[in-house]
Design a protein around this motif. Structure first.
Motif, PDB file in Angstrom:
ATOM      1  N   THR A  75       0.852  -1.176   0.000  1.00 21.79           N
ATOM      2  CA  THR A  75       0.000   0.000   0.000  1.00 21.79           C
ATOM      3  C   THR A  75       0.892   1.231   0.000  1.00 21.79           C
ATOM      4  O   THR A  75       1.703   1.407   0.914  1.00 21.79           O
ATOM      5  CB  THR A  75      -0.918   0.024   1.244  1.00 21.79           C
ATOM      6  OG1 THR A  75      -1.657  -1.192   1.291  1.00 21.79           O
ATOM      7  CG2 THR A  75      -1.855   1.198   1.202  1.00 21.79           C
ATOM      8  N   ALA A  76       0.740   2.053  -1.037  1.00 25.57           N
ATOM      9  CA  ALA A  76       1.494   3.298  -1.124  1.00 25.57           C
ATOM     10  C   ALA A  76       0.557   4.447  -0.791  1.00 25.57           C
ATOM     11  O   ALA A  76      -0.543   4.545  -1.339  1.00 25.57           O
ATOM     12  CB  ALA A  76       2.073   3.468  -2.520  1.00 25.57           C
ATOM     13  N   PHE A  77       0.982   5.306   0.112  1.00 27.73           N
ATOM     14  CA  PHE A  77       0.178   6.446   0.526  1.00 27.73           C
ATOM     15  C   PHE A  77       0.645   7.681  -0.240  1.00 27.73           C
ATOM     16  O   PHE A  77       1.836   7.887  -0.436  1.00 27.73           O
ATOM     17  CB  PHE A  77       0.313   6.660   2.035  1.00 27.73           C
ATOM     18  CG  PHE A  77      -0.228   5.514   2.833  1.00 27.73           C
ATOM     19  CD1 PHE A  77      -1.558   5.473   3.197  1.00 27.73           C
ATOM     20  CD2 PHE A  77       0.603   4.466   3.197  1.00 27.73           C
ATOM     21  CE1 PHE A  77      -2.062   4.411   3.930  1.00 27.73           C
ATOM     22  CE2 PHE A  77       0.110   3.395   3.935  1.00 27.73           C
ATOM     23  CZ  PHE A  77      -1.221   3.370   4.293  1.00 27.73           C
ATOM     24  N   ASN A  78      -0.302   8.492  -0.649  1.00 29.57           N
ATOM     25  CA  ASN A  78       0.000   9.699  -1.407  1.00 29.57           C
ATOM     26  C   ASN A  78       0.376  10.817  -0.437  1.00 29.57           C
ATOM     27  O   ASN A  78      -0.421  11.701  -0.137  1.00 29.57           O
ATOM     28  CB  ASN A  78      -1.207  10.085  -2.264  1.00 29.57           C
ATOM     29  CG  ASN A  78      -0.869  11.154  -3.260  1.00 29.57           C
ATOM     30  OD1 ASN A  78       0.293  11.431  -3.514  1.00 29.57           O
ATOM     31  ND2 ASN A  78      -1.896  11.764  -3.833  1.00 29.57           N
ATOM     32  N   GLU A  79       1.585  10.724   0.088  1.00 29.06           N
ATOM     33  CA  GLU A  79       2.074  11.679   1.074  1.00 29.06           C
ATOM     34  C   GLU A  79       3.485  12.117   0.702  1.00 29.06           C
ATOM     35  O   GLU A  79       4.168  11.471  -0.072  1.00 29.06           O
ATOM     36  CB  GLU A  79       2.131  11.034   2.470  1.00 29.06           C
ATOM     37  CG  GLU A  79       0.809  10.578   3.003  1.00 29.06           C
ATOM     38  CD  GLU A  79       0.937   9.840   4.334  1.00 29.06           C
ATOM     39  OE1 GLU A  79       2.082   9.586   4.782  1.00 29.06           O
ATOM     40  OE2 GLU A  79      -0.096   9.515   4.904  1.00 29.06           O
ATOM     41  N   VAL A  80       3.911  13.212   1.299  1.00 32.50           N
ATOM     42  CA  VAL A  80       5.291  13.662   1.159  1.00 32.50           C
ATOM     43  C   VAL A  80       5.861  13.735   2.563  1.00 32.50           C
ATOM     44  O   VAL A  80       5.319  14.443   3.409  1.00 32.50           O
ATOM     45  CB  VAL A  80       5.368  15.040   0.466  1.00 32.50           C
ATOM     46  CG1 VAL A  80       6.794  15.522   0.398  1.00 32.50           C
ATOM     47  CG2 VAL A  80       4.742  14.972  -0.913  1.00 32.50           C
ATOM     48  N   PRO A  81       6.911  13.024   2.876  1.00 33.37           N
ATOM     49  CA  PRO A  81       7.619  12.046   2.042  1.00 33.37           C
ATOM     50  C   PRO A  81       6.771  10.800   1.815  1.00 33.37           C
ATOM     51  O   PRO A  81       5.849  10.517   2.594  1.00 33.37           O
ATOM     52  CB  PRO A  81       8.863  11.720   2.874  1.00 33.37           C
ATOM     53  CG  PRO A  81       8.472  11.994   4.284  1.00 33.37           C
ATOM     54  CD  PRO A  81       7.472  13.111   4.226  1.00 33.37           C
ATOM     55  N   PRO A  82       7.071  10.068   0.740  1.00 36.73           N
ATOM     56  CA  PRO A  82       6.277   8.876   0.419  1.00 36.73           C
ATOM     57  C   PRO A  82       6.308   7.852   1.557  1.00 36.73           C
ATOM     58  O   PRO A  82       7.309   7.704   2.248  1.00 36.73           O
ATOM     59  CB  PRO A  82       6.961   8.298  -0.814  1.00 36.73           C
ATOM     60  CG  PRO A  82       7.913   9.327  -1.283  1.00 36.73           C
ATOM     61  CD  PRO A  82       8.168  10.274  -0.172  1.00 36.73           C
ATOM     62  N   ARG A  83       5.182   7.187   1.717  1.00 36.95           N
ATOM     63  CA  ARG A  83       5.077   6.155   2.752  1.00 36.95           C
ATOM     64  C   ARG A  83       4.512   4.897   2.109  1.00 36.95           C
ATOM     65  O   ARG A  83       3.545   4.949   1.363  1.00 36.95           O
ATOM     66  CB  ARG A  83       4.153   6.627   3.881  1.00 36.95           C
ATOM     67  CG  ARG A  83       3.980   5.590   4.982  1.00 36.95           C
ATOM     68  CD  ARG A  83       3.271   6.167   6.193  1.00 36.95           C
ATOM     69  NE  ARG A  83       1.963   6.711   5.903  1.00 36.95           N
ATOM     70  CZ  ARG A  83       0.820   6.221   6.388  1.00 36.95           C
ATOM     71  NH1 ARG A  83       0.823   5.167   7.174  1.00 36.95           N
ATOM     72  NH2 ARG A  83      -0.322   6.798   6.096  1.00 36.95           N
ATOM     73  N   VAL A  84       5.143   3.762   2.411  1.00 33.70           N
ATOM     74  CA  VAL A  84       4.715   2.467   1.880  1.00 33.70           C
ATOM     75  C   VAL A  84       4.593   1.497   3.044  1.00 33.70           C
ATOM     76  O   VAL A  84       5.428   1.489   3.948  1.00 33.70           O
ATOM     77  CB  VAL A  84       5.742   1.924   0.855  1.00 33.70           C
ATOM     78  CG1 VAL A  84       5.372   0.532   0.392  1.00 33.70           C
ATOM     79  CG2 VAL A  84       5.876   2.856  -0.319  1.00 33.70           C
ATOM     80  N   GLU A  85       3.527   0.698   3.022  1.00 43.48           N
ATOM     81  CA  GLU A  85       3.340  -0.336   4.036  1.00 43.48           C
ATOM     82  C   GLU A  85       2.993  -1.646   3.358  1.00 43.48           C
ATOM     83  O   GLU A  85       2.418  -1.663   2.267  1.00 43.48           O
ATOM     84  CB  GLU A  85       2.234   0.061   5.018  1.00 43.48           C
ATOM     85  CG  GLU A  85       2.582   1.238   5.883  1.00 43.48           C
ATOM     86  CD  GLU A  85       1.502   1.581   6.894  1.00 43.48           C
ATOM     87  OE1 GLU A  85       0.407   0.974   6.851  1.00 43.48           O
ATOM     88  OE2 GLU A  85       1.764   2.464   7.722  1.00 43.48           O
ATOM     89  N   TYR A  86       3.335  -2.736   4.025  1.00 43.45           N
ATOM     90  CA  TYR A  86       3.041  -4.074   3.518  1.00 43.45           C
ATOM     91  C   TYR A  86       2.187  -4.808   4.527  1.00 43.45           C
ATOM     92  O   TYR A  86       2.273  -4.567   5.727  1.00 43.45           O
ATOM     93  CB  TYR A  86       4.348  -4.845   3.281  1.00 43.45           C
ATOM     94  CG  TYR A  86       5.178  -4.243   2.181  1.00 43.45           C
ATOM     95  CD1 TYR A  86       5.006  -4.647   0.862  1.00 43.45           C
ATOM     96  CD2 TYR A  86       6.121  -3.262   2.450  1.00 43.45           C
ATOM     97  CE1 TYR A  86       5.760  -4.090  -0.150  1.00 43.45           C
ATOM     98  CE2 TYR A  86       6.880  -2.691   1.440  1.00 43.45           C
ATOM     99  CZ  TYR A  86       6.685  -3.112   0.145  1.00 43.45           C
ATOM    100  OH  TYR A  86       7.426  -2.546  -0.866  1.00 43.45           O
ATOM    101  N   ARG A  87       1.357  -5.705   4.027  1.00 45.71           N
ATOM    102  CA  ARG A  87       0.566  -6.552   4.913  1.00 45.71           C
ATOM    103  C   ARG A  87       0.259  -7.860   4.201  1.00 45.71           C
ATOM    104  O   ARG A  87       0.336  -7.955   2.979  1.00 45.71           O
ATOM    105  CB  ARG A  87      -0.708  -5.869   5.369  1.00 45.71           C
ATOM    106  CG  ARG A  87      -1.750  -5.676   4.317  1.00 45.71           C
ATOM    107  CD  ARG A  87      -3.018  -5.033   4.913  1.00 45.71           C
ATOM    108  NE  ARG A  87      -4.085  -5.039   3.938  1.00 45.71           N
ATOM    109  CZ  ARG A  87      -4.951  -6.033   3.761  1.00 45.71           C
ATOM    110  NH1 ARG A  87      -4.877  -7.106   4.507  1.00 45.71           N
ATOM    111  NH2 ARG A  87      -5.891  -5.965   2.865  1.00 45.71           N
TER     112      ARG A  87
END
Length: 112
Positions: A75-87
């Motif tokens: 899951t990639a979040f549309n934020e600055v700085p970029p944030r990615v999480e896995y599940r």
């Protein structure tokens, strides 16, 4: 000459799932990644910091392989700085259950 009826045909291993298990279990970091995800450690930077010897490059290869098999989702979040999480996916949860059963079988077999 009587021919006996054949009840069973030759059985071979299921190709896709057998290949998946070989590739995932052959990766020495996959099981560690599953443990991290089980402990709610789902961001790549945090994963690398929590495990000695795990590099970002190797982690990314491991995660990519697990995503290809549908075990983990990104899951990639549309934020600055970029944030990615896995599940784990629902399929991944089932797969982890199978691995847990293999661990139980290993324990029953005892030391080599």
């Amino acid at each position: 000459m009587n021919q006996k009826e054949k009840f069973f045909s030759r059985q071979s291993a299921p190709e896709r799932s057998a290949r998946m298990v070989e590739n995932i279990c052959g990766c020495k970091w996959s099981l560690t990644v599953y443990k991290l995800l089980a402990h709610q450690i789902n961001r790549p930077g945090e994963m690398v910091r929590k495990v000695e010897g795990l590099s970002t490059k190797v982690l990314n290869e491991c995660l990519r392989r697990n995503i290809e098999y549908g075990i983990i989702e990104r899951t990639a979040f549309n934020e600055v700085p970029p944030r990615v999480e896995y599940r784990l996916t629902p399929f991944g949860e089932k797969f982890i259950h199978i691995l847990a059963e293999l661990e139980k079988l290993q324990a029953e077999m005892g030391p080599p």
